[in-house]
Design an enzyme around this catalytic site. Structure first.
Site, short mmCIF file in Angstrom:
data_model
loop_
_atom_site.label_atom_id
_atom_site.label_comp_id
_atom_site.label_asym_id
_atom_site.label_seq_id
_atom_site.Cartn_x
_atom_site.Cartn_y
_atom_site.Cartn_z
N CYS A 1 -91.84 -6.39 -42.54
CA CYS A 1 -92.43 -7.44 -41.71
C CYS A 1 -93.67 -8.15 -42.26
O CYS A 1 -93.72 -9.37 -42.27
CB CYS A 1 -92.73 -6.88 -40.33
SG CYS A 1 -91.21 -6.49 -39.43
N1 LIG Z 1 -88.28 -3.50 -38.49
C1 LIG Z 1 -89.39 -3.62 -37.78
O1 LIG Z 1 -90.27 -2.76 -37.82
C2 LIG Z 1 -89.59 -4.81 -36.87
C3 LIG Z 1 -90.62 -4.77 -35.91
C4 LIG Z 1 -90.81 -5.87 -35.07
C5 LIG Z 1 -89.99 -6.98 -35.21
N2 LIG Z 1 -89.02 -7.01 -36.16
C6 LIG Z 1 -88.15 -8.20 -36.25
O2 LIG Z 1 -86.95 -7.91 -35.56
C7 LIG Z 1 -85.82 -8.53 -36.21
C8 LIG Z 1 -84.82 -7.47 -36.62
O3 LIG Z 1 -85.43 -6.62 -37.57
P1 LIG Z 1 -84.75 -5.26 -38.06
O4 LIG Z 1 -85.69 -4.61 -38.98
O5 LIG Z 1 -84.22 -4.53 -36.89
O6 LIG Z 1 -83.52 -5.88 -38.88
P2 LIG Z 1 -82.36 -5.11 -39.66
O7 LIG Z 1 -82.10 -5.88 -40.88
O8 LIG Z 1 -82.67 -3.65 -39.74
O9 LIG Z 1 -81.11 -5.24 -38.68
C9 LIG Z 1 -80.49 -6.45 -38.34
C10 LIG Z 1 -79.08 -6.13 -37.87
O10 LIG Z 1 -78.47 -7.33 -37.38
C11 LIG Z 1 -77.10 -7.32 -37.74
N3 LIG Z 1 -76.56 -8.66 -37.63
C12 LIG Z 1 -76.81 -9.73 -38.42
N4 LIG Z 1 -76.13 -10.80 -37.97
C13 LIG Z 1 -75.46 -10.41 -36.86
C14 LIG Z 1 -74.59 -11.08 -35.95
N5 LIG Z 1 -74.28 -12.37 -36.07
N6 LIG Z 1 -74.08 -10.37 -34.93
C15 LIG Z 1 -74.38 -9.05 -34.79
N7 LIG Z 1 -75.19 -8.37 -35.64
C16 LIG Z 1 -75.72 -9.06 -36.65
C17 LIG Z 1 -77.11 -6.71 -39.13
O11 LIG Z 1 -75.83 -6.22 -39.50
C18 LIG Z 1 -78.16 -5.61 -38.98
O12 LIG Z 1 -77.58 -4.38 -38.59
C19 LIG Z 1 -86.43 -9.32 -37.37
O13 LIG Z 1 -86.68 -10.63 -36.96
C20 LIG Z 1 -87.74 -8.59 -37.64
O14 LIG Z 1 -88.70 -9.44 -38.25
C21 LIG Z 1 -88.79 -5.94 -36.97
#
Ligand SMILES: NC(=O)c1ccc[n+]([C@@H]2O[C@H](COP(=O)([O-])OP(=O)(O)OC[C@H]3O[C@@H](n4cnc5c(N)ncnc54)[C@H](O)[C@@H]3O)[C@@H](O)[C@H]2O)c1
Length: 447
Positions: A274
């Site tokens: 992030c």
């Molecule tokens: N990881 C963190 O600590 C964190 C904390 C706060 C906010 N965020 C934000 O949250 C969001 C998600 O982050 P993350 O780390 O969980 O991402 P990630 O990459 O771990 O997971 C994203 C998931 O979405 C799935 N995906 C993609 N397109 C899709 C679709 N069309 N339909 C269904 N599933 C789909 C992927 O297969 C994947 O499993 C981002 O915007 C990130 O910036 C992340």
């Protein structure tokens, strides 16, 4: 599933899955949707596809009680009342965020909501730049559903603040909930859901516009990243002054409530999916609007340079790194996760390789993920001791508890010479005084 699920979550990554597991743990029927079929299968078996403390147990219980299910069929979203979007928003070459996952998910969701007779609330949990929820998301949803936000559909921006490594606890006990919406019904519906979830422990709810909610998330990460680069700058200054330790400085300034003691740990620079991505996105976003956020560019540059500082400390101990065997202890961007996205360890390893060092790495969790990135460019060890075997220098890159247990003998027994760079400051300098031990931010040597 016997009962109708109340909530669907699109994207079963760190955020989506931890949110789903915690919703289900409070008795809310939840269905997770992901395009990754293998991930879906694993979740359905009650096994977490990523490492996060408490998640496995919580997931197992939720699946067993039939409160949580997963699918790759987005059509099930129509059977729920609320859909959270938690897909990735990765950074692109120019720093801007890649909205393709958001667009695809939104378009698919809109299509399946077209025939739904009742109201449906869509909540953007992914981190998106100001204007995205009310722009792209709204447009795609309205086009594909042929419905109107504010009438058949509700829409909120609801950024997520959980931290990997403590995600479950963070999701259960957030310090705030930020809800951005342009219509009262959407905000009321989401507040109602959270009230149900948290009961009497509902944290402060900030109700605002979607754009402000989106900016809160970026402001939060920009502040935290800047705090890290700040203390790393102080660490680099302290390191030039014999007898001064950044830990004392951090402790003292942290007692000032205006500064606060948290997030004042100097180290090899921030990592994770992030901070870098979000800072770059914010910089790109506002530069396109003719403002140059100099402070945030400096935060990023300071962070990048911190990896060179770590490698420089190894050079202080060894001279040239060419053909030297360097043991890197820790690959994950922080302890208790297997995530290596933007990890400082990777920046340090790349520098070490550039200088001709032979790298052997050990991490309790993150080796499988590292192999996907670095494959056979480095060697991998099965434990800390075997990583140290024959090494000329050890660099501690992640603050795993098991590395805190290491004693001087572990290094003396296995290494050619006990040269240690403690980039996380987790060993006791007094205990290691007889060894060639350097900790970041401790002023005993010229860095
Ligand atoms: N990881 C963190 O600590 C964190 C904390 C706060 C906010 N965020 C934000 O949250 C969001 C998600 O982050 P993350 O780390 O969980 O991402 P990630 O990459 O771990 O997971 C994203 C998931 O979405 C799935 N995906 C993609 N397109 C899709 C679709 N069309 N339909 C269904 N599933 C789909 C992927 O297969 C994947 O499993 C981002 O915007 C990130 O910036 C992340």
């Amino acid at each position: 599933m016997k009962q109708k699920p109340a909530v669907s979550i699109v994207g079963m990554g760190y955020v989506g899955l931890c949110t789903a597991a915690t919703f289900a743990s409070r008795g809310i029927q939840t269905i997770g949707i992901d395009i990754d079929q293998a991930r879906v299968e694993q979740i359905r078996k009650g096994k977490a596809p990523l490492h996060e403390p408490q998640l496995d147990t919580m997931l197992k219980n939720a699946v067993k009680k039939k409160l949580l299910d997963a699918t790759s069929e987005i059509s099930v979203a129509a059977d729920t009342e609320t859909t959270f979007l938690a897909v990735g928003t990765p950074g692109q070459q120019d720093g801007s965020i890649d909205l393709s996952y958001i667009k695809n998910a939104t378009e698919d969701l809109g299509s399946v909501l077209r025939e739904k007779p009742g109201y449906h609330l869509i909540v953007v949990k992914s981190t998106v730049v100001p204007g995205t929820t009310n722009g792209v998301v709204k447009r795609f949803l309205e086009q594909s559903s042929r419905k109107t936000i504010g009438a058949g559909l509700g829409l909120c921006a609801n950024p997520e603040f959980l931290k990997e490594g403590t995600a479950i606890n963070d999701a259960l006990h957030p310090d705030k909930i930020v809800i951005g919406s342009n219509d009262k019904k959407s905000a009321d519906e989401l507040t109602r859901l959270y009230r149900h979830f948290y009961g009497s422990k509902l944290p402060p709810v900030i109700l605002t516009s979607p754009e402000a909610a989106e900016l809160v998330k970026y402001a939060s990460n920009a502040f935290l990243a800047t705090k890290v680069s700040f203390i790393n700058t102080i660490a680099n200054i302290a390191q030039q002054i014999p007898g001064v330790d950044v830990g004392t400085i951090a402790e003292a300034i942290g007692l000032d409530p205006r500064i606060g003691g948290l997030f004042l740990k100097s180290g090899p620079g921030y990592g994770g999916s992030c901070f870098h991505k979000d800072l770059q996105a914010l910089i790109n976003y506002i530069q396109n609007r003719n403002y140059d956020p100099v402070l945030f560019r400096a935060t990023e540059e300071t962070n990048k340079q911190q990896a060179n500082r770590v490698v420089g400390m190894a050079e202080n101990l060894l001279g040239s790194l060419s053909s030297k065997r360097v043991a890197v202890l820790g690959l994950a961007f922080k302890k208790d996760t297997d995530d290596i996205r933007e990890a400082a360890s990777i920046r340090v390893i790349n520098q070490l390789k550039k200088k001709g060092a032979r790298v052997v790495a050990y991490d309790p969790m993150a080796i499988p993920n590292t192999k996907k990135t670095l494959s056979d460019q480095i060697d991998y060890a099965e434990n800390a001791h075997s990583a140290l075997k024959g090494a000329d220098c050890a660099i501690i890159m992640t603050e795993w508890d098991q590395f805190r247990q290491l004693v001087p003998k572990d290094f003396q027994t296995h290494m050619t010479a006990p040269n240690i760079v403690d980039a996380r400051r987790i060993l006791d300098p007094k205990q290691f005084a007889q060894l060639n031990y350097l900790a970041i931010g401790t002023g005993s040597v010229k860095a």
